[in-house]
Design a protein around this motif. Structure first.
Motif, mmCIF file in Angstrom:
data_model
loop_
_atom_site.group_PDB
_atom_site.id
_atom_site.type_symbol
_atom_site.label_atom_id
_atom_site.label_comp_id
_atom_site.label_asym_id
_atom_site.label_seq_id
_atom_site.Cartn_x
_atom_site.Cartn_y
_atom_site.Cartn_z
ATOM 1 N N TYR A 90 0.832 -1.208 0.000
ATOM 2 C CA TYR A 90 0.000 0.000 0.000
ATOM 3 C C TYR A 90 0.863 1.253 0.000
ATOM 4 C CZ TYR A 90 -3.992 -3.010 0.763
ATOM 5 O OH TYR A 90 -4.965 -3.966 0.608
ATOM 6 N N LEU A 91 0.695 2.055 -1.018
ATOM 7 C CA LEU A 91 1.419 3.320 -1.135
ATOM 8 C C LEU A 91 0.581 4.408 -0.471
ATOM 9 C CD1 LEU A 91 3.733 5.050 -2.319
ATOM 10 C CD2 LEU A 91 2.474 5.119 -4.480
ATOM 11 N N VAL A 92 1.197 5.091 0.499
ATOM 12 C CA VAL A 92 0.469 6.070 1.303
ATOM 13 C C VAL A 92 1.158 7.429 1.197
ATOM 14 C CG1 VAL A 92 -0.469 6.577 3.595
ATOM 15 C CG2 VAL A 92 -0.001 4.202 2.947
ATOM 16 N N THR A 93 0.368 8.495 1.037
ATOM 17 C CA THR A 93 0.928 9.846 1.107
ATOM 18 C C THR A 93 0.149 10.648 2.133
ATOM 19 O OG1 THR A 93 -0.519 10.730 -0.635
ATOM 20 C CG2 THR A 93 1.612 9.845 -1.327
ATOM 21 N N ASN A 94 0.829 11.614 2.713
ATOM 22 C CA ASN A 94 0.217 12.474 3.712
ATOM 23 C C ASN A 94 0.624 13.916 3.441
ATOM 24 O OD1 ASN A 94 -0.816 13.734 5.947
ATOM 25 N ND2 ASN A 94 0.531 12.729 7.417
ATOM 26 N N PHE A 95 -0.217 14.631 2.705
ATOM 27 C CA PHE A 95 0.046 16.034 2.409
ATOM 28 C C PHE A 95 -1.079 16.888 2.984
ATOM 29 C CE2 PHE A 95 2.125 13.811 -1.222
ATOM 30 C CZ PHE A 95 3.430 14.184 -0.929
ATOM 31 N N GLU A 96 -0.713 17.933 3.696
ATOM 32 C CA GLU A 96 -1.690 18.848 4.290
ATOM 33 C C GLU A 96 -2.759 18.092 5.086
ATOM 34 O OE1 GLU A 96 -2.821 20.539 0.661
ATOM 35 O OE2 GLU A 96 -1.069 21.848 0.524
ATOM 36 N N GLN A 97 -2.296 17.166 5.929
ATOM 37 C CA GLN A 97 -3.182 16.383 6.795
ATOM 38 C C GLN A 97 -4.187 15.534 6.023
ATOM 39 O OE1 GLN A 97 -2.815 19.952 7.919
ATOM 40 N NE2 GLN A 97 -0.992 19.030 8.791
ATOM 41 N N LYS A 98 -3.917 15.316 4.745
ATOM 42 C CA LYS A 98 -4.810 14.443 3.980
ATOM 43 C C LYS A 98 -4.053 13.175 3.611
ATOM 44 C CE LYS A 98 -7.470 18.229 2.035
ATOM 45 N NZ LYS A 98 -7.272 19.310 1.050
ATOM 46 N N ILE A 99 -4.460 12.071 4.217
ATOM 47 C CA ILE A 99 -3.803 10.791 3.952
ATOM 48 C C ILE A 99 -4.552 10.060 2.840
ATOM 49 C CG2 ILE A 99 -3.287 8.513 4.898
ATOM 50 C CD1 ILE A 99 -2.661 9.780 7.536
ATOM 51 N N THR A 100 -3.850 9.757 1.755
ATOM 52 C CA THR A 100 -4.454 8.993 0.667
ATOM 53 C C THR A 100 -3.684 7.687 0.493
ATOM 54 O OG1 THR A 100 -3.180 10.408 -0.838
ATOM 55 C CG2 THR A 100 -5.521 10.863 -0.640
ATOM 56 N N VAL A 101 -4.403 6.639 0.145
ATOM 57 C CA VAL A 101 -3.827 5.293 0.097
ATOM 58 C C VAL A 101 -4.214 4.589 -1.192
ATOM 59 C CG1 VAL A 101 -3.586 3.106 1.329
ATOM 60 C CG2 VAL A 101 -4.218 5.177 2.595
ATOM 61 N N GLY A 102 -3.226 3.922 -1.805
ATOM 62 C CA GLY A 102 -3.506 3.113 -2.987
ATOM 63 C C GLY A 102 -2.755 1.793 -2.909
ATOM 64 N N LYS A 103 -3.435 0.735 -3.315
ATOM 65 C CA LYS A 103 -2.801 -0.588 -3.343
ATOM 66 C C LYS A 103 -2.056 -0.739 -4.671
ATOM 67 C CE LYS A 103 -4.258 -5.438 -3.091
ATOM 68 N NZ LYS A 103 -5.434 -6.284 -2.769
ATOM 69 N N ILE A 104 -0.781 -1.081 -4.590
ATOM 70 C CA ILE A 104 0.048 -1.169 -5.793
ATOM 71 C C ILE A 104 -0.330 -2.395 -6.616
ATOM 72 C CG2 ILE A 104 2.407 -1.421 -6.650
ATOM 73 C CD1 ILE A 104 3.331 0.032 -4.051
ATOM 74 N N VAL A 105 -0.665 -2.183 -7.888
ATOM 75 C CA VAL A 105 -1.061 -3.304 -8.746
ATOM 76 C C VAL A 105 -0.214 -3.414 -10.013
ATOM 77 C CG1 VAL A 105 -3.448 -3.355 -7.917
ATOM 78 C CG2 VAL A 105 -2.854 -1.921 -9.879
ATOM 79 N N GLU A 106 0.667 -2.440 -10.255
ATOM 80 C CA GLU A 106 1.515 -2.508 -11.456
ATOM 81 C C GLU A 106 2.840 -1.797 -11.209
ATOM 82 O OE1 GLU A 106 -0.387 -1.119 -14.991
ATOM 83 O OE2 GLU A 106 1.417 -1.281 -16.205
ATOM 84 N N THR A 107 3.943 -2.468 -11.586
ATOM 85 C CA THR A 107 5.287 -1.902 -11.378
ATOM 86 C C THR A 107 6.179 -2.210 -12.578
ATOM 87 O OG1 THR A 107 6.096 -3.922 -10.312
ATOM 88 C CG2 THR A 107 5.172 -2.242 -8.864
ATOM 89 N N GLU A 108 7.296 -1.487 -12.670
ATOM 90 C CA GLU A 108 8.323 -1.779 -13.670
ATOM 91 C C GLU A 108 9.698 -1.609 -13.038
ATOM 92 O OE1 GLU A 108 6.343 -0.500 -17.968
ATOM 93 O OE2 GLU A 108 7.994 0.644 -17.156
ATOM 94 N N ALA A 109 10.614 -2.534 -13.358
ATOM 95 C CA ALA A 109 11.962 -2.478 -12.811
ATOM 96 C C ALA A 109 12.915 -1.782 -13.779
ATOM 97 C CB ALA A 109 12.461 -3.892 -12.516
ATOM 98 N N TYR A 110 13.834 -0.988 -13.218
ATOM 99 C CA TYR A 110 14.903 -0.343 -13.997
ATOM 100 C C TYR A 110 16.216 -0.553 -13.253
ATOM 101 C CZ TYR A 110 11.343 1.651 -16.937
ATOM 102 O OH TYR A 110 10.302 1.787 -17.817
ATOM 103 N N ARG A 111 17.260 -0.939 -13.994
ATOM 104 C CA ARG A 111 18.482 -1.363 -13.329
ATOM 105 C C ARG A 111 19.740 -0.880 -14.063
ATOM 106 N NH1 ARG A 111 19.385 -7.649 -13.152
ATOM 107 N NH2 ARG A 111 20.144 -7.317 -15.267
ATOM 108 N N ALA A 112 20.499 -0.032 -13.405
ATOM 109 C CA ALA A 112 21.824 0.305 -13.916
ATOM 110 C C ALA A 112 22.796 -0.753 -13.382
ATOM 111 C CB ALA A 112 22.231 1.682 -13.425
ATOM 112 N N PRO A 113 23.918 -0.972 -14.108
ATOM 113 C CA PRO A 113 24.325 -0.246 -15.322
ATOM 114 C C PRO A 113 23.917 -0.918 -16.624
ATOM 115 C CG PRO A 113 26.148 -1.570 -14.518
ATOM 116 C CD PRO A 113 25.007 -1.815 -13.561
ATOM 117 N N ASP A 114 23.374 -2.134 -16.617
ATOM 118 C CA ASP A 114 23.245 -2.877 -17.877
ATOM 119 C C ASP A 114 21.943 -2.649 -18.627
ATOM 120 O OD1 ASP A 114 22.206 -4.188 -15.560
ATOM 121 O OD2 ASP A 114 21.861 -5.975 -16.756
ATOM 122 N N ASP A 115 20.961 -2.009 -18.011
ATOM 123 C CA ASP A 115 19.643 -1.847 -18.616
ATOM 124 C C ASP A 115 19.594 -0.548 -19.433
ATOM 125 O OD1 ASP A 115 16.969 -1.532 -19.178
ATOM 126 O OD2 ASP A 115 16.368 -1.214 -17.093
#
Length: 201
Positions: A24-49
């Motif tokens: 769960y990705l959570v942010t808290n800006f100006e006393q407003k907490i918003t939450v999202g469940k992570i369902v998609e990602t991508e990997a990036y990798r130095a130095p070979d990518d």
DNA sequence: AAGAGGATGAACT
DNA sequence: GTTCATCCTCTTG
């Protein structure tokens, strides 16, 4: 509970990309907490990518964030419009990062709707790396902030959800055709049957 | 100092 | 399926 630094310090960025699904990705800006469940990602990798900004360990003002310690955020502006949020992984000096491409809104959804100027909930509220940052209030102002500090405005939680390997779909990354053979690597991961992932191109 | 292009999204036809 | 918004970053001269 908040993911500990040790989660991010591992050097297998592909494995961590899969581990982040269901967290769960959570942010808290100006006393407003918003939450999202992570369902998609991508990997990036130095130095070979070749698709990675830090390919060949190229160190610039922009990429230096990726060389930082695992567990910090890497936010950059794409096409002059979209703020894309990445999680930096691996120990300091190794430029690995994971782009968060899709979340399922689960907390304080009305605040996310406001930030996106949406009247009602639709699947494209948070599907796609540029839209979910807007919904969560993330911008390049948060480039380089810690995800593990007590006072950090962004963090990631484990709420006990388990995504089985068979429910993870791996495919080539989007928008990296220039990366030659690396463009074929199956480093994009999403939760099977989730309606909150970005559309395949 | 200038120019090209990008880990996208939305609104078109 | 196509177009375009929009600006920062990096390369080149």
């Amino acid at each position: 509970m908040k993911l500990p630094q040790s989660f991010y310090l591992r050097e297998d960025v592909v494995q961590i990309s899969k581990d982040l699904l269901g967290k769960y990705l959570v942010t808290n800006f100006e006393q407003k907490i918003t939450v999202g469940k992570i369902v998609e990602t991508e990997a990036y990798r130095a130095p070979d990518d070749k698709a990675c900004h830090a390919y060949g360990n190229k160190l610039t003002n922009r990429t230096k964030t990726m060389f930082g310690k695992g567990g910090t955020s890497y936010v950059y502006l794409c096409y002059g419009i979209h703020h894309l949020f990445n999680v930096v992984t691996a120990p300091k000096g190794i430029a690995h990062a994971i782009l968060i491409r899709g979340i399922e809104p689960v907390g304080n959804v009305n605040v996310m709707l406001q930030r996106r100027s949406f009247e009602k909930l639709k699947y494209n509220l948070t599907a796609g790396p540029g839209t979910l940052t807007k919904a969560l209030g993330i911008s390049t102002n948060q480039n380089g902030v810690s995800l593990t500090d007590k006072k950090s405005p962004i963090w990631i939680e484990d709420r006990g959800d388990v995504i089985l390997e068979k429910n993870i779909i791996a495919s080539p990354r989007v928008g990296v055709a220039y990366a030659e053979e690396c463009a074929l690597w199956d480093w994009r991961f999403r939760v099977k049957d989730s309606k909150w992932t970005s559309r395949a191109k």
